[in-house]
Design a protein around this motif. Structure first.
Motif, PDB file in Angstrom:
ATOM      1  N   LEU A  18       0.691  -1.117   0.057  1.00 31.14           N
ATOM      2  CA  LEU A  18      -0.205   0.001  -0.063  1.00 31.14           C
ATOM      3  C   LEU A  18       0.844   1.327   0.194  1.00 31.14           C
ATOM      4  N   GLU A  19       0.469   2.364  -0.642  1.00 34.03           N
ATOM      5  CA  GLU A  19       1.217   3.666  -0.584  1.00 34.03           C
ATOM      6  C   GLU A  19       0.255   4.596  -0.365  1.00 34.03           C
ATOM      7  N   ILE A  20       0.528   5.582   0.382  1.00 35.35           N
ATOM      8  CA  ILE A  20      -0.096   6.753   0.546  1.00 35.35           C
ATOM      9  C   ILE A  20       0.835   8.041   0.158  1.00 35.35           C
ATOM     10  N   ASN A  21       0.380   8.817  -0.518  1.00 39.06           N
ATOM     11  CA  ASN A  21       1.102  10.189  -0.889  1.00 39.06           C
ATOM     12  C   ASN A  21       0.155  11.318  -0.952  1.00 39.06           C
ATOM     13  N   VAL A  22       0.687  12.423  -1.117  1.00 38.26           N
ATOM     14  CA  VAL A  22       0.103  13.648  -1.248  1.00 38.26           C
ATOM     15  C   VAL A  22      -1.208  13.652  -2.154  1.00 38.26           C
ATOM     16  N   ASP A  23      -0.996  13.322  -3.375  1.00 36.51           N
ATOM     17  CA  ASP A  23      -2.306  13.170  -4.117  1.00 36.51           C
ATOM     18  C   ASP A  23      -2.727  12.022  -4.815  1.00 36.51           C
ATOM     19  N   TYR A  24      -2.389  10.965  -4.161  1.00 37.94           N
ATOM     20  CA  TYR A  24      -2.969   9.710  -4.517  1.00 37.94           C
ATOM     21  C   TYR A  24      -2.683   8.567  -3.410  1.00 37.94           C
ATOM     22  N   LEU A  25      -3.608   7.450  -3.697  1.00 34.18           N
ATOM     23  CA  LEU A  25      -3.436   6.317  -2.711  1.00 34.18           C
ATOM     24  C   LEU A  25      -3.314   5.129  -3.756  1.00 34.18           C
ATOM     25  N   ALA A  26      -2.308   4.202  -3.445  1.00 34.29           N
ATOM     26  CA  ALA A  26      -2.271   3.227  -4.524  1.00 34.29           C
ATOM     27  C   ALA A  26      -1.891   1.707  -3.508  1.00 34.29           C
TER      28      ALA A  26
END
Length: 377
Positions: free
Chosen positions: A96-104
């Motif tokens: 899982l990835e959390i970033n400022v302008d997306y989740l993945a």
């Protein structure tokens, strides 16, 4: 002192520890082989007896980590032995990835093949619950053996994100929050570190390089002689907050002139006068970003004596336009530039590197300690 040392060195080894070691040895022998191999080959490669290998392999097969398939090719007499390979449906890792302008999110199997992938443009800072949104993204995926989260910030060993300026996080217990939502333990690590490890596996090339992750924030994963360098507290790689113009623009971290303010995604878009990467003109001037990256990277190269820099995230597709500014500063500022060239290349995995690295970290843990996986089934 001597007596204590001798007592420690002759302390008995638990049978369970020996079995755990041998299980890992057998599984990794199969995992690192390019072709299916026989039980006899595993015994010869590990030095274990054939009887021991047979028992270990039986456990790994019944646990869903290995499968026996077509006989392996042999040149001598006798019946061909069945070939052992990793079980493609035996265990899955959730990244899982959390970033400022997306989740993945993505799922990989034991062989590293991607079984599921989703990217959702969104701003986690505006979500009521980023953990709930990630859980929603992963509904319907295969049963997974574990999960790992990639975060653009400083992460302590207990899964607490100490600071992630671009997310507005400080001392967020991301491991507990997401673990409770998913109903399973979750490991948490810096996104650039995970991306660098995934790049190391995918590229199969040089074991020493700096992986530069370009998003709204900028992180670095430092791979030295095949191992990730984490630093004393595990917080290495915050290249985005190296000062390239000490009296320059204010940064979210509280300092001024940080690399992110000149080469981060928002800085690039602001300079080009657009709001999204899709709107970035082909002829947009990226010289400011390239120059700033070159200044920061020159310091990294001078300090660590690297010969390869891998650009990931948004930097991969932008590399042709960033390269002139980067290389100009490297030539100008790296002491050994005239003696040894520095290779610049785009990431093999592109924007998926961090979530792939997170998923692969789950698989790597199984390969390194299959006994724990089998014991939990």
């Amino acid at each position: 002192m001597t007596a204590r040392i001798q007592a420690a060195s002759t302390a008995p080894v638990r049978q369970s520890s020996v079995r755990a070691h041998n299980l890992a040895l057998a599984l990794q022998t199969v995992a690192t082989s390019e072709n299916p191999i026989s039980r006899a080959f595993v015994a010869a490669a590990t030095g274990l007896t054939r009887a021991t290998v047979s028992a270990l392999v039986d456990d790994l097969i019944s646990g869903g980590l290995l499968v026996e398939g077509d006989p392996v090719t042999r040149t001598g007499a006798g019946r061909p032995a069945a070939g052992l390979t990793l079980a493609p449906d035996g265990a899955f890792g959730l990244g899982l990835e959390i970033n400022v302008d997306y989740l993945a999110a993505c799922v990989v199997d034991l062989t590293g093949a991607v079984r599921f992938r989703v990217v959702s443009p969104s701003d986690p800072r505006q979500l009521g619950s980023w953990a709930t949104t990630l859980a929603r993204l992963t509904r319907g995926i295969p049963s997974v053996a574990g999960a790992a989260l990639a975060v653009p910030g400083l992460v302590s060993a207990d899964g607490i994100v100490r600071v992630a300026p671009n997310l507005g996080w400080q001392d967020v217990d991301a491991a507990s929050i997401l673990g409770e939502t998913l109903g399973m333990p979750v490991a948490v690590d810096n996104e650039a570190n995970l991306a660098a490890l995934s790049e190391l596996r995918a590229a199969g090339g040089r074991p020493t390089f700096a992986y530069i992750s370009g998003e709204i924030g900028i992180g670095a994963g430092l791979v030295l002689e095949g191992a990730l360098y984490r630093g004393v507290r595990g917080w290495s790689g915050e290249i985005g907050h190296l000062p390239v113009h000490p009296d320059g623009r204010a940064c979210r971290c509280g300092a001024r002139g940080c690399l992110e303010q000149y080469a981060g995604q928002e800085a690039i878009l602001r300079t080009a006068g657009v709001t999204t990467l899709a709107d970035l003109p082909d002829r947009a001037d990226l010289s400011e970003a390239g120059t700033a990256l070159g200044i920061a990277l020159a310091g990294v190269v001078n300090l660590l004596d690297l010969d390869t820099i891998v650009l990931g995230g948004i930097y991969g597709p932008l590399l042709p336009r960033l390269r002139p500014g980067i290389e100009q500063e490297l030539r100008r500022r790296v002491l050994t530039a005239s003696l040894a060239p520095i290779a610049l290349r785009a990431s093999v995995l592109g924007a998926d590197a961090a979530m792939r690295g997170a998923a692969e970290s789950v698989i790597r843990a199984i390969l390194e300690d299959p006994a724990s996986f089998l014991g939990g089934r």
